[in-house]
Design a protein around this motif. Structure first.
Motif, mmCIF file in Angstrom:
data_model
loop_
_atom_site.group_PDB
_atom_site.id
_atom_site.type_symbol
_atom_site.label_atom_id
_atom_site.label_comp_id
_atom_site.label_asym_id
_atom_site.label_seq_id
_atom_site.Cartn_x
_atom_site.Cartn_y
_atom_site.Cartn_z
ATOM 1 N N CYS A 139 2.161 -4.665 9.052
ATOM 2 C CA CYS A 139 1.825 -3.299 8.649
ATOM 3 C C CYS A 139 0.924 -2.638 9.683
ATOM 4 N N VAL A 140 -0.074 -3.384 10.128
ATOM 5 C CA VAL A 140 -1.035 -2.841 11.079
ATOM 6 C C VAL A 140 -0.352 -2.569 12.419
ATOM 7 N N VAL A 141 0.477 -3.494 12.858
ATOM 8 C CA VAL A 141 1.120 -3.371 14.164
ATOM 9 C C VAL A 141 2.239 -2.324 14.149
ATOM 10 N N ASN A 142 3.068 -2.344 13.119
ATOM 11 C CA ASN A 142 4.238 -1.452 13.066
ATOM 12 C C ASN A 142 3.986 -0.166 12.293
ATOM 13 N N GLY A 143 2.886 -0.099 11.578
ATOM 14 C CA GLY A 143 2.594 1.088 10.789
ATOM 15 C C GLY A 143 3.427 1.197 9.526
ATOM 16 N N GLU A 144 4.078 0.105 9.132
ATOM 17 C CA GLU A 144 4.905 0.116 7.927
ATOM 18 C C GLU A 144 4.090 -0.444 6.770
ATOM 19 N N ALA A 145 4.119 0.249 5.648
ATOM 20 C CA ALA A 145 3.351 -0.231 4.502
ATOM 21 C C ALA A 145 4.058 0.138 3.206
ATOM 22 N N THR A 146 4.053 -0.812 2.290
ATOM 23 C CA THR A 146 4.562 -0.556 0.947
ATOM 24 C C THR A 146 3.392 -0.081 0.099
ATOM 25 N N PRO A 147 3.657 0.528 -1.034
ATOM 26 C CA PRO A 147 2.550 0.913 -1.925
ATOM 27 C C PRO A 147 1.694 -0.291 -2.326
ATOM 28 N N GLU A 148 2.327 -1.439 -2.521
ATOM 29 C CA GLU A 148 1.569 -2.637 -2.891
ATOM 30 C C GLU A 148 0.628 -3.067 -1.773
ATOM 31 N N LEU A 149 1.129 -2.981 -0.549
ATOM 32 C CA LEU A 149 0.301 -3.363 0.589
ATOM 33 C C LEU A 149 -0.855 -2.388 0.769
ATOM 34 N N LEU A 150 -0.595 -1.112 0.561
ATOM 35 C CA LEU A 150 -1.675 -0.127 0.642
ATOM 36 C C LEU A 150 -2.732 -0.388 -0.421
ATOM 37 N N ASP A 151 -2.300 -0.768 -1.618
ATOM 38 C CA ASP A 151 -3.261 -1.126 -2.670
ATOM 39 C C ASP A 151 -4.099 -2.326 -2.250
ATOM 40 N N ARG A 152 -3.443 -3.297 -1.642
ATOM 41 C CA ARG A 152 -4.151 -4.497 -1.191
ATOM 42 C C ARG A 152 -5.162 -4.163 -0.095
ATOM 43 N N LEU A 153 -4.743 -3.320 0.852
ATOM 44 C CA LEU A 153 -5.658 -2.900 1.912
ATOM 45 C C LEU A 153 -6.851 -2.145 1.338
ATOM 46 N N SER A 154 -6.591 -1.279 0.380
ATOM 47 C CA SER A 154 -7.675 -0.534 -0.252
ATOM 48 C C SER A 154 -8.637 -1.466 -0.987
ATOM 49 N N ALA A 155 -8.092 -2.471 -1.658
ATOM 50 C CA ALA A 155 -8.940 -3.437 -2.362
ATOM 51 C C ALA A 155 -9.796 -4.224 -1.378
ATOM 52 N N GLU A 156 -9.222 -4.611 -0.239
ATOM 53 C CA GLU A 156 -9.990 -5.328 0.781
ATOM 54 C C GLU A 156 -11.096 -4.444 1.335
ATOM 55 N N ARG A 157 -10.781 -3.172 1.577
ATOM 56 C CA ARG A 157 -11.793 -2.239 2.072
ATOM 57 C C ARG A 157 -12.917 -2.092 1.061
ATOM 58 N N ASP A 158 -12.574 -1.984 -0.228
ATOM 59 C CA ASP A 158 -13.591 -1.860 -1.273
ATOM 60 C C ASP A 158 -14.458 -3.109 -1.345
ATOM 61 N N ARG A 159 -13.838 -4.280 -1.166
ATOM 62 C CA ARG A 159 -14.596 -5.535 -1.183
ATOM 63 C C ARG A 159 -15.576 -5.577 -0.013
ATOM 64 N N ILE A 160 -15.130 -5.125 1.151
ATOM 65 C CA ILE A 160 -15.995 -5.092 2.329
ATOM 66 C C ILE A 160 -17.143 -4.105 2.107
ATOM 67 N N ASP A 161 -16.833 -2.936 1.547
ATOM 68 C CA ASP A 161 -17.884 -1.955 1.253
ATOM 69 C C ASP A 161 -18.938 -2.541 0.316
ATOM 70 N N SER A 162 -18.497 -3.273 -0.681
ATOM 71 C CA SER A 162 -19.426 -3.905 -1.614
ATOM 72 C C SER A 162 -20.296 -4.925 -0.905
ATOM 73 N N ARG A 163 -19.674 -5.697 -0.046
ATOM 74 C CA ARG A 163 -20.418 -6.710 0.720
ATOM 75 C C ARG A 163 -21.460 -6.048 1.617
ATOM 76 N N ILE A 164 -21.072 -4.939 2.257
ATOM 77 C CA ILE A 164 -22.013 -4.197 3.105
ATOM 78 C C ILE A 164 -23.192 -3.716 2.258
ATOM 79 N N GLY A 165 -22.909 -3.200 1.060
ATOM 80 C CA GLY A 165 -23.980 -2.740 0.162
ATOM 81 C C GLY A 165 -24.926 -3.868 -0.206
ATOM 82 N N ASP A 166 -24.363 -5.039 -0.498
ATOM 83 C CA ASP A 166 -25.197 -6.191 -0.830
ATOM 84 C C ASP A 166 -26.077 -6.596 0.351
ATOM 85 N N LEU A 167 -25.523 -6.569 1.544
ATOM 86 C CA LEU A 167 -26.291 -6.929 2.734
ATOM 87 C C LEU A 167 -27.394 -5.916 3.016
#
Length: 124
Positions: free
Chosen positions: A69-97
């Motif tokens: 997805c990152v290399v080809n720019g192709e993404a399914t809605p499920e993959l976009l949801d997963r990427l968004s969830a990972e971003r949210d998890r990272i944001d939470s981790r940053i807040g904790d730090l």
């Protein structure tokens, strides 16, 4: 094209890690007639991306799923949801730090003030 040692030097990643990335289908090489791994110049950017995703806490399976997805720019809605969830998890981790850093700053400031007045922390 570059050999594995050159890619390791260019990226600061060990040869062992590069071989592991290949085993996990995160990185691909071609073999020379003598059997040596050869990587395209674009592999350095890919290795840096893999390192960033690992640093963000993603396991190799998740990275393998995300790389096309990152290399080809192709993404399914499920993959976009997963990427968004990972971003949210990272944001939470940053807040904790940030919270942990702020607490440490408060403790350091209080300890410094006590030290200047001659008071000592009971924990030595």
């Amino acid at each position: 094209m570059m050999r594995i040692g050159e890619l390791a030097t260019r990226t600061g990643v060990s040869v062992r890690a590069l071989r592991y990335y290949e085993e996990q289908n995160l990185l691909a090489s071609q073999r020379s007639p003598s059997g040596q791994r050869q990587y395209p110049d674009s592999s350095a950017d890919r290795v840096q991306l893999i390192q960033q995703l690992y640093a963000a806490g993603l396991p190799s399976k998740a990275i393998a799923d995300l790389l096309p997805c990152v290399v080809n720019g192709e993404a399914t809605p499920e993959l976009l949801d997963r990427l968004s969830a990972e971003r949210d998890r990272i944001d939470s981790r940053i807040g904790d730090l940030v919270d942990a850093r702020d607490r440490l700053s408060t403790v350091i400031a209080a300890a410094t003030a006590n030290w200047r007045t001659g008071q000592r922390c009971p924990i030595q």
